[in-house]
Write an enzyme that holds these catalytic residues in place. Structure first.
Site, PDB file in Angstrom:
ATOM      1  N   ASP A 223       0.780  -1.182   0.084  1.00  0.00           N
ATOM      2  CA  ASP A 223      -0.007   0.140  -0.016  1.00  0.00           C
ATOM      3  C   ASP A 223       0.919   1.311   0.040  1.00  0.00           C
ATOM      4  O   ASP A 223       0.405   2.384  -0.534  1.00  0.00           O
ATOM      5  CB  ASP A 223      -1.002   0.081   1.294  1.00  0.00           C
ATOM      6  CG  ASP A 223      -1.838  -1.065   1.066  1.00  0.00           C
ATOM      7  OD1 ASP A 223      -2.401  -1.672   0.271  1.00  0.00           O
ATOM      8  OD2 ASP A 223      -2.306  -1.796   2.213  1.00  0.00           O
ATOM      9  N   GLY A 224       1.944   1.317   0.626  1.00  0.00           N
ATOM     10  CA  GLY A 224       2.770   2.344   0.898  1.00  0.00           C
ATOM     11  C   GLY A 224       3.328   2.628  -0.547  1.00  0.00           C
ATOM     12  O   GLY A 224       3.678   3.681  -1.069  1.00  0.00           O
TER      13      GLY A 224
ATOM     14  N   ARG B  34       5.377  -7.451  11.631  1.00  0.00           N
ATOM     15  CA  ARG B  34       5.597  -6.158  12.517  1.00  0.00           C
ATOM     16  C   ARG B  34       4.309  -5.768  13.012  1.00  0.00           C
ATOM     17  O   ARG B  34       4.179  -5.215  14.145  1.00  0.00           O
ATOM     18  CB  ARG B  34       6.632  -5.031  11.685  1.00  0.00           C
ATOM     19  CG  ARG B  34       5.861  -4.447  10.741  1.00  0.00           C
ATOM     20  CD  ARG B  34       6.883  -3.518  10.007  1.00  0.00           C
ATOM     21  NE  ARG B  34       6.271  -2.718   8.714  1.00  0.00           N
ATOM     22  CZ  ARG B  34       6.047  -3.136   7.602  1.00  0.00           C
ATOM     23  NH1 ARG B  34       6.309  -4.322   7.332  1.00  0.00           N
ATOM     24  NH2 ARG B  34       5.569  -2.437   6.895  1.00  0.00           N
TER      25      ARG B  34
END
Ligand code: 16C
Ligand code: ATP
Ligand code: CA
Length: 541
Positions: free
Chosen positions: A196-197, A309
């Site tokens: 998405d980034g 993460r």
């Protein structure tokens, strides 16, 4: 062979060792054949296969090997000729696969005639991309972007005769900066391989470039933005891949590559985020303050863990149970047809997205597009565990129905979800409902609104602004301004904007209806979700 003027090509061709009738209807563009099955007692004849021209990937002449020639009807041919059609085949859970079928012809002339007819049909598919600019983030997700592209995507683009310029990014913002330098107009689309980034980076580059070329100042929140006609394709290789999942229905590089090849087009709403007449960012999936902002802030330090993460930081943030005080103001979306509590979700050819867009166009024609400025604002002050604004469902493998299951991809509105301070146990119940069939909005501490615009200001900033002259109070900014010695919680969170942190906690957000377009078609509605019809690719219209 029969070829009436209507443009129907019908031939008896060979499929394996047996003959079969194959039809090509040029209008509306359909390839049909029936599976020849060995005549066995108690078995019905083979199923009919129907492939729309829009789902044919390529056609090519095929060499027939010796083994094939020695079987069935091939034996009767002096020099066998054959052609192969590569096409989209639907599998379970919205997965697409590139399937192929080889037809044998009695002579070379017939074979060439079929190849030519199919190629003409392919050339008439005008929405297909011919030239793509590809950006690969080699460090997204599990760091498999390059391998995924080379092994699963590039061979399909080659098969479909798509030419590509490939850039492997060397640092963050490489793709975004590059989009301001290259001649983007020679491409039919921009593809990003990553999460998405990475999509967000490419989208910022593309929107920014188009505004620059149109002389539009992005810092002015009131200016209408120029729409981007160059489509963006996403090859998922990230950690959440929610934009891919929510627009295609599955995180699968081959499926996404096929949606690009067939030239799908899905418009997407984009929120512009400003503060004090300064442009901050655009958002398409989640703009989240509190819980998701804190998860992101913590997880950025643990990028080395890969996608895990988010679970680690999610657990940690859940335990911290931090709430934030502030004021949310919003303008409810009046012109849209749906509601966030609808049972029906956004699917291919969505009626609600279509009707809302029509409504917007009618308003434009009557010169009423700025009327919304006068619309009422609703103001909510409170203590929030999470403030989430989503432009789409945000469905992803972690939560297949997403943060707002009934949010729409292209209806010009966002769903604003306010999760007020509640017990840890209740917040856990709320989170768990993202993973099951229960309604996550059915809690007294959760409110959801469909909005066109909203603003947020943290209590700390409000206090600072109102007491701007009181230098003494400003020094205690991190603590309760009314009781500097007490332990009231006035810490600020940060905004999670599609997986990137925003610099400001105060924001003014406006949804821009259908600002960008993706190579996708929204999630398809199979006639029967569990037993999709794989032989005729049947879908609900
Ligand atoms: C008990 C299980 C509860 C599971 C709840 C799952 C809710 C998941 C909702 C996911 C929504 C994703 C929205 C998309 C955001 C993207 O623009 C962005 C960029 O990729 N991703 C993230 O910010 C990454 C966001 C990642 C969020 C992960 C949240 C994990 C929460 C874990 C809470 C554990 C509590 C356990 C207590 C015993
Ligand atoms: N070569 C690079 N080196 C370092 N960072 C990069 C590079 N190329 C792109 N980036 C940045 O990496 C960030 C994260 O990438 P990406 O979205 O692909 O993966 P992710 O964060 O693991 O997945 P998701 O966004 O789905 O959670 C992007 O914001 C992008 O700006
Ligand atoms: Ca929307």
């Amino acid at each position: 062979m029969e070829q009436p003027p209507g443009g129907r090509l019908v031939s008896s061709l060979l499929l394996g060792p047996r003959g079969c009738e194959v039809t090509l209807e040029r209008e509306p563009g359909l390839l049909r054949w029936r599976d020849p099955q060995p005549p066995r007692r108690g078995r019905s004849s083979g199923g009919e296969n129907v492939v729309p021209a829009s789902e044919i990937i390529a056609v090519e002449e095929t060499e027939i090997d010796k083994k094939q020639c020695d079987s069935g009807k091939w034996q009767k041919m002096s020099k066998p000729h054959a052609f192969t059609v590569h096409y989209v085949k639907r599998a379970r859970n919205h997965r697409w696969r590139c399937s192929e079928i080889t037809f044998g012809c009695i002579d070379e002339q017939l074979c060439n005639q079929w190849i030519q007819a199919l190629k003409e049909l392919l050339d008439s598919q005008k929405s297909r991309p011919k030239q793509l600019l590809v950006y690969i983030n080699p460090y997204g997700g599990k760091r498999q972007g390059k391998r995924i592209y080379e092994q699963k995507v590039a061979p399909l683009f080659h098969l479909a005769s798509i030419s590509t310029d490939v850039v492997i990014t060397e640092h963050a913002n490489h793709a975004k900066d590059n989009l301001f330098e290259v001649n983007i107009y020679k491409y039919d689309g921009i593809v990003c391989v990553g999460g998405d980034g990475m999509f967000s980076e490419v989208m910022h580059g593309l929107i920014g470039r188009i505004q620059k070329d149109s002389g539009i100042d992005q810092n002015n929140p009131k200016t209408p933005l120029a729409q981007c006609s160059i489509r963006i394709g996403i090859i998922p290789a990230g950690s959440t891949d929610c934009i891919c999942y929510a627009t295609v229905g599955i995180v699968d590089p081959e499926t996404s590559a096929l949606h690009i090849i067939v030239g799908d087009c899905q418009p997407l709403d984009v929120s512009s985020i400003h503060h004090n007449n300064t442009f901050l960012k655009y958002s398409v999936s989640l703009l989240g303050y509190g819980f998701y902002g804190d998860i992101l802030r913590d997880s950025e330090k643990k990028r080395w863990m890969g996608p895990a993460r988010y679970d680690f930081s999610g657990f940690k943030t859940f335990l911290s149970h931090q709430y934030y005080e502030g004021t949310v103001s919003f303008q409810p979306a009046k012109g849209t047809v749906g509601s966030p509590r609808d049972k029906e979700s956004c699917r291919t050819g969505c009626r609600i997205c279509r009707q809302t867009k029509q409504l917007e166009e009618q308003q434009k024609n009557y010169g009423l597009e700025h009327k919304e400025v006068e619309d009422e604002w609703k103001v909510i002050k409170g203590k929030f565990l999470a403030i989430n604004a989503v432009n789409m469902s945000c469905a992803c493998p972690r939560s297949p129905k997403g943060l707002s299951p009934a949010a729409h991809l292209a209806d010009g509105s966002a769903d604003l979800i306010l999760v007020r301070k509640c017990s840890r146990f209740n917040f856990l119940r709320y989170l768990v409902r993202h993973t099951n069939q229960d309604d996550q909005f059915d809690f007294p501490f959760v409110d959801v609104y469909r909005v066109k615009r909203f603003q947020f200001m943290s209590k700390q900033l409000e206090d600072n602004e109102s007491d701007i002259k009181d230098v003494g109070k400003k020094r205690f900014g991190q603590f309760c301004s009314d009781h500097p010695a007490c332990c009231c919680n006035l810490a600020n969170s940060t905004w999670n904007c599609d997986g990137e942190t925003l610099d400001s906690s105060a924001v003014e957000v406006k949804v821009r209806c259908q600002l960008v377009k993706l190579f996708a078609r929204g999630i398809e509605n199979y006639k029967d979700e569990t037993a999709y019809n794989s032989s005729s690719n049947e879908l609900l219209s």
